[in-house]
Design a protein around this motif. Structure first.
Motif, PDB file in Angstrom:
ATOM      1  N   HIS A 424       0.835  -1.213   0.000  1.00  0.00           N
ATOM      2  CA  HIS A 424       0.000   0.000   0.000  1.00  0.00           C
ATOM      3  C   HIS A 424       0.871   1.265   0.000  1.00  0.00           C
ATOM      4  N   MET A 425       1.868   1.282   0.879  1.00  0.00           N
ATOM      5  CA  MET A 425       2.697   2.502   0.997  1.00  0.00           C
ATOM      6  C   MET A 425       3.463   2.773  -0.301  1.00  0.00           C
ATOM      7  N   VAL A 426       4.004   1.695  -0.882  1.00  0.00           N
ATOM      8  CA  VAL A 426       4.751   1.888  -2.144  1.00  0.00           C
ATOM      9  C   VAL A 426       3.799   2.399  -3.227  1.00  0.00           C
ATOM     10  N   LEU A 427       2.602   1.796  -3.291  1.00  0.00           N
ATOM     11  CA  LEU A 427       1.667   2.177  -4.358  1.00  0.00           C
ATOM     12  C   LEU A 427       1.097   3.576  -4.165  1.00  0.00           C
ATOM     13  N   SER A 428       0.928   3.987  -2.911  1.00  0.00           N
ATOM     14  CA  SER A 428       0.271   5.282  -2.727  1.00  0.00           C
ATOM     15  C   SER A 428       1.260   6.430  -2.522  1.00  0.00           C
ATOM     16  N   PRO A 432       3.384   6.953  -7.116  1.00  0.00           N
ATOM     17  CA  PRO A 432       2.814   8.210  -7.627  1.00  0.00           C
ATOM     18  C   PRO A 432       3.837   9.347  -7.714  1.00  0.00           C
ATOM     19  N   ILE A 433       4.736   9.448  -6.727  1.00  0.00           N
ATOM     20  CA  ILE A 433       5.715  10.548  -6.771  1.00  0.00           C
ATOM     21  C   ILE A 433       6.563  10.411  -8.034  1.00  0.00           C
ATOM     22  N   LEU A 434       6.984   9.163  -8.317  1.00  0.00           N
ATOM     23  CA  LEU A 434       7.809   8.950  -9.519  1.00  0.00           C
ATOM     24  C   LEU A 434       7.008   9.239 -10.790  1.00  0.00           C
ATOM     25  N   LEU A 435       5.753   8.794 -10.810  1.00  0.00           N
ATOM     26  CA  LEU A 435       4.946   9.009 -12.020  1.00  0.00           C
ATOM     27  C   LEU A 435       4.686  10.502 -12.240  1.00  0.00           C
ATOM     28  N   VAL A 436       4.376  11.214 -11.164  1.00  0.00           N
ATOM     29  CA  VAL A 436       4.134  12.660 -11.294  1.00  0.00           C
ATOM     30  C   VAL A 436       5.395  13.348 -11.818  1.00  0.00           C
ATOM     31  N   GLY A 437       6.554  12.863 -11.370  1.00  0.00           N
ATOM     32  CA  GLY A 437       7.838  13.438 -11.825  1.00  0.00           C
ATOM     33  C   GLY A 437       8.057  13.254 -13.321  1.00  0.00           C
ATOM     34  N   GLY A 438       7.352  12.292 -13.923  1.00  0.00           N
ATOM     35  CA  GLY A 438       7.505  12.063 -15.364  1.00  0.00           C
ATOM     36  C   GLY A 438       6.750  13.074 -16.218  1.00  0.00           C
ATOM     37  N   ALA A 439       5.899  13.886 -15.597  1.00  0.00           N
ATOM     38  CA  ALA A 439       5.093  14.908 -16.306  1.00  0.00           C
ATOM     39  C   ALA A 439       4.428  14.344 -17.570  1.00  0.00           C
ATOM     40  N   PRO A 440       3.647  13.257 -17.421  1.00  0.00           N
ATOM     41  CA  PRO A 440       3.094  12.601 -18.617  1.00  0.00           C
ATOM     42  C   PRO A 440       2.110  13.473 -19.394  1.00  0.00           C
ATOM     43  N   VAL A 441       1.362  14.332 -18.678  1.00  0.00           N
ATOM     44  CA  VAL A 441       0.354  15.139 -19.388  1.00  0.00           C
ATOM     45  C   VAL A 441       1.050  16.170 -20.278  1.00  0.00           C
ATOM     46  N   THR A 442       2.122  16.787 -19.750  1.00  0.00           N
ATOM     47  CA  THR A 442       2.870  17.762 -20.551  1.00  0.00           C
ATOM     48  C   THR A 442       3.397  17.080 -21.809  1.00  0.00           C
ATOM     49  N   PHE A 515      -5.213   3.047  -4.747  1.00  0.00           N
ATOM     50  CA  PHE A 515      -4.040   3.552  -4.010  1.00  0.00           C
ATOM     51  C   PHE A 515      -3.204   4.443  -4.932  1.00  0.00           C
ATOM     52  N   VAL A 516      -2.942   3.933  -6.142  1.00  0.00           N
ATOM     53  CA  VAL A 516      -2.070   4.678  -7.054  1.00  0.00           C
ATOM     54  C   VAL A 516      -2.748   5.990  -7.482  1.00  0.00           C
ATOM     55  N   LEU A 517      -4.043   5.906  -7.818  1.00  0.00           N
ATOM     56  CA  LEU A 517      -4.715   7.105  -8.324  1.00  0.00           C
ATOM     57  C   LEU A 517      -4.848   8.176  -7.244  1.00  0.00           C
ATOM     58  N   ALA A 518      -5.216   7.745  -6.021  1.00  0.00           N
ATOM     59  CA  ALA A 518      -5.375   8.726  -4.936  1.00  0.00           C
ATOM     60  C   ALA A 518      -4.020   9.380  -4.640  1.00  0.00           C
ATOM     61  N   GLY A 519      -2.949   8.577  -4.651  1.00  0.00           N
ATOM     62  CA  GLY A 519      -1.609   9.127  -4.414  1.00  0.00           C
ATOM     63  C   GLY A 519      -1.199  10.048  -5.550  1.00  0.00           C
ATOM     64  N   TYR A 520      -1.497   9.628  -6.779  1.00  0.00           N
ATOM     65  CA  TYR A 520      -1.117  10.446  -7.940  1.00  0.00           C
ATOM     66  C   TYR A 520      -1.801  11.810  -7.847  1.00  0.00           C
ATOM     67  N   LEU A 521      -3.092  11.780  -7.503  1.00  0.00           N
ATOM     68  CA  LEU A 521      -3.838  13.049  -7.432  1.00  0.00           C
ATOM     69  C   LEU A 521      -3.199  13.979  -6.397  1.00  0.00           C
ATOM     70  N   LEU A 522      -2.922  13.432  -5.208  1.00  0.00           N
ATOM     71  CA  LEU A 522      -2.372  14.284  -4.149  1.00  0.00           C
ATOM     72  C   LEU A 522      -1.008  14.855  -4.556  1.00  0.00           C
ATOM     73  N   PHE A 523      -0.130  14.007  -5.070  1.00  0.00           N
ATOM     74  CA  PHE A 523       1.221  14.502  -5.371  1.00  0.00           C
ATOM     75  C   PHE A 523       1.241  15.360  -6.637  1.00  0.00           C
ATOM     76  N   TRP A 524       0.301  15.137  -7.531  1.00  0.00           N
ATOM     77  CA  TRP A 524       0.193  16.006  -8.715  1.00  0.00           C
ATOM     78  C   TRP A 524      -0.198  17.418  -8.261  1.00  0.00           C
TER      79      TRP A 524
END
Ligand code: HEM
Length: 664
Positions: A424-428, A432-442, A515-524
């Motif tokens: 859970h901790m890794v996924l949330s 997400p921190i690593l994925l947000v760092g990839g700036a996929p939407v940009t 877990f991943v989506l909620a974490g992604y939203l917060l860190f995004w």
């Protein structure tokens, strides 16, 4: 065209009947003492299953064509799309009725009683409390939702929701068929789900396409479908082979069993449509572009007939006895619950080397990496640099996602609360921190091409719409993102949801994805660089992050103090003999959750403070520039006006600053 559709229907029925006979799914011999539902159920069940499959495929295909393939008319679907959506309503209603009828036939099959001897109570209890019945009822309910959505308006957004619901409605039976009984059920279930979605998009999309062959932009619509079909071809092939591998068990079963022979026939069908697809790309699509549509339509009808026969084979396959038996001679309740045998005491090697792959996450990982790299390549080719650190962050995040959901650790996460908590901790947090760092939407907004026709919505246009939509505006509020993150943490564990979600594969999948989506939203919202985030003062972000840290730490503390075992039913049923007591393991999990959050949280705090300092520096630089400009032009700048205002409001001062007096 009508002849083509009749031909496809006939091919599907012929293939079904022949394969049912051949595969042993229908056998008219009545053995004395063995209950038999009678020939009506034996034949009606597979035939109606195929009718339901075909109706599902058509509902998906027509709604996807209306929403995504055809050009629209401003915000609305255009005339051809409207006609398709009207048909979707009736198809979906028929689909719902067929699924409901299947409940009755399945009860008859399971109890070995003809339909006219079934009691109402046995049908009701099967529909409401047995997983097969529940899945058919879910399908019927979702199909009704599709029918309602298809009449809810003419906007392209509503058409997209209709298509999404239709895709959701093809899934429930995938979670209860042969695959759900397979030993390796995580992989079996998720590969069948992917297979059914890809096949429905492929076959249904082709039918939708052929129905709009008279559209004046048919050539461009066909080209868009062709790209979708290629992706579906690859996904259907990989998922079909994986699923067949699990059901067959070993290579010899492929040629020595009837199930294997049917699989081989499907592989032949796949190769045939692959060849047809290549011919489309090489010949008929270019001909279509130069104004000769009939070669494309003729070949398309041939392709549809082969695909329909493959669907007929598939339905027979799903009812034929499998070489690897669905239930063992001496069933192990633990294997039935988990889908795998109890793992031994955890070691580093077992955590890493005894994988439990899941097709859903594997697809996300592979598709995510390939799509990102394709975007980077397109940027580079256009001469725009893209930071390597972002690529590394994105790929690292996805690989970690694949590892934590597919390596041996995923097995332990089913049986130990502490391992689940690490997952859970890794996924949330970390993923997400690593994925947000990839700036996929940009990257997507820069790399995706705009369609030549402004009435066509490609992936870029849908992404922009989603970013500017009202739900996105609400979700991107820092307090909403924080609320979702914290509520999921407390709701899941203290609200008693965990045990239920663990029991169902779909529930488990949904939980990990959440877990991943909620974490992604917060860190995004906190540290993202992608567009679409709200502009809020960095101080508020620091406060939100601080609150998240406090909520997280308090959660760990509550869990450490708790003397009640969370998801007691589940963990008692799967408790490994070598593990410590349930409560001790829960306390270990609580400690891990507490400690785990600290490092990522500190890193985020540093980033936020840096963001804050930078924004202050930017503001200061802006004020300095304004002051320089003011000095050069002789006008008052913001700072001078503010100082004058202070001077004027100081005790003893009787005059208003000049410009204020002027203004008043
Ligand atoms: C030619 C294109 C194909 C189409 C349109 C297609 C379609 C489908 C559909 C709709 C189902 C679900 C049937 C149901 O549960 O009622 C299915 C199941 C399945 N397909 Fe395919 N399929 C194709 C190719 C393949 C290939 C190439 C393979 C393997 C080599 C394969 C292996 C399977 C297996 C093993 C199942 C599960 C059957 C069971 O439940 O035992 N399929 N397919």
């Amino acid at each position: 065209m009508r002849k083509g559709l009749v031909g496809a229907g006939a091919a599907a029925v012929l293939a079904l009947v022949a394969a049912l006979r051949f595969g042993g799914a229908v056998d008219d011999t009545v053995l004395p003492g063995i209950p038999s539902p009678g020939p009506v159920t034996e034949w009606a069940l597979p035939v109606l299953t195929m009718v339901a499959t075909v109706l599902g495929v058509l509902t998906v295909g027509l709604s996807v064509t209306a929403a995504f393939l055809l050009p629209g008319d401003g915000r609305s679907v255009a005339a051809h799309g409207w006609v398709l959506l009207r048909r979707v309503t009736w198809l979906a209603l028929l689909w719902a009725a067929t699924s409901a009828a299947l409940v009755v036939l399945t009860v008859s099959d399971v109890l070995g009683l003809p339909v006219d001897r079934l009691g109402r109570s046995s049908i009701l209890s099967f529909a409401l409390s047995v997983s097969q019945g529940q899945s058919l009822m879910w399908q019927a309910g979702l199909a009704i939702a599709v029918a309602v959505a298809s009449r809810a308006g003419l906007s392209r957004g509503v058409a997209a929701v209709t298509a999404g619901l239709a895709l959701g409605a093809v899934l429930p039976p995938a979670f209860t068929g042969h695959s759900a009984g397979a030993g390796n059920h995580q992989l079996a279930v998720s590969s069948l789900a992917l297979h059914v979605v890809a096949a429905s998009l492929w076959v249904g999309g082709l039918t939708g396409l052929l129905l709009v062959r008279r559209h004046r932009r048919f050539g461009e619509t066909a080209a868009r479908y062709s790209r979708l079909a290629l992706a579906c071809f690859v996904a259907t092939a990989i998922s079909g082979v994986v699923n067949a591998g699990i059901r067959l068990g070993d290579w010899p079963a492929l040629w020595s069993s009837r199930y294997g022979a049917l699989v081989l026939l499907k592989a032949v069908a796949l190769l045939a449509v692959g060849a047809i697809g290549a011919a489309h790309r090489a010949r008929t699509l270019p001909a279509l572009r130069s104004g000769t549509p009939w070669a494309f339509v003729r070949l398309g009808v041939g392709e549809l007939i082969v695909l329909a026969a493959a669907v007929g084979l598939s339905v027979a396959l799903s009812r034929s006895p499998t070489p690897v038996p669905e239930t063992a001679v001496e069933p192990d309740p633990l294997v039935e619950l988990l889908g795998f045998a109890q793992p031994g005491p955890p070691t580093a090697v077992r955590m890493l080397a005894d994988p439990l792959p899941d097709m859903f996450f594997l697809t996300v990982v592979v598709a995510g990496i390939l799509a990102y790299l394709a975007g980077v390549r397109r940027m580079r080719r256009a001469g725009h640099p893209w930071p390597v650190s972002r690529t590394a962050s994105w790929i690292g995040g996805l690989l970690l996602l694949g590892a934590i959901t597919g390596l041996g650790v995923a097995r332990y996460a089913y049986v130990l609360f502490s391992a689940h908590m690490v997952q859970h901790m890794v996924l949330s947090m970390v993923v997400p921190i690593l994925l947000v760092g990839g700036a996929p939407v940009t990257l997507a907004l820069r790399a995706l091409r705009r369609p030549a026709d402004p009435q066509v919505r490609g992936a870029r246009e849908w992404l922009l719409l989603a970013l500017h939509s009202r739900p996105a505006r609400v979700l991107s509020h820092p307090l909403v993102a924080l609320g979702i993150y914290v509520t999921s943490l407390y709701g899941l564990y203290l609200g008693g949801l965990l045990g239920t979600l663990m029991r169902y594969h779909l529930g488990h999948l949904a939980m990990l994805t959440h877990f991943v989506l909620a974490g992604y939203l917060l860190f995004w919202v906190l540290i993202g660089v992608d567009p679409g985030r709200r502009r809020v003062h960095p101080a508020l972000l620091v406060v939100v992050h601080f609150l998240a840290m406090v909520a997280h730490a308090f959660f760990g503390f509550v869990l450490l103090q708790s003397t009640t075992v969370i998801a007691d039913d589940w963990y008692t049923a799967v408790h490994p003999p070598w593990a410590s007591s349930l409560l001790a393991d829960q306390h270990l999990g609580a400690g891990l959750a507490w400690a785990f959050g600290e490092l990522p949280a500190a890193a985020i705090l540093l980033l936020l403070v840096r963001q804050w300092i930078r924004s202050d520096e930017r503001e200061q630089a802006r004020l300095d520039r304004a002051a320089d400009r003011a000095e050069a032009t002789g006008a008052d700048d913001d700072l001078a006006r503010y100082n004058a205002f202070l001077a004027a409001t100081r005790p003893g001062s009787s005059t208003m600053p000049e410009h204020h007096a002027d203004n008043s």
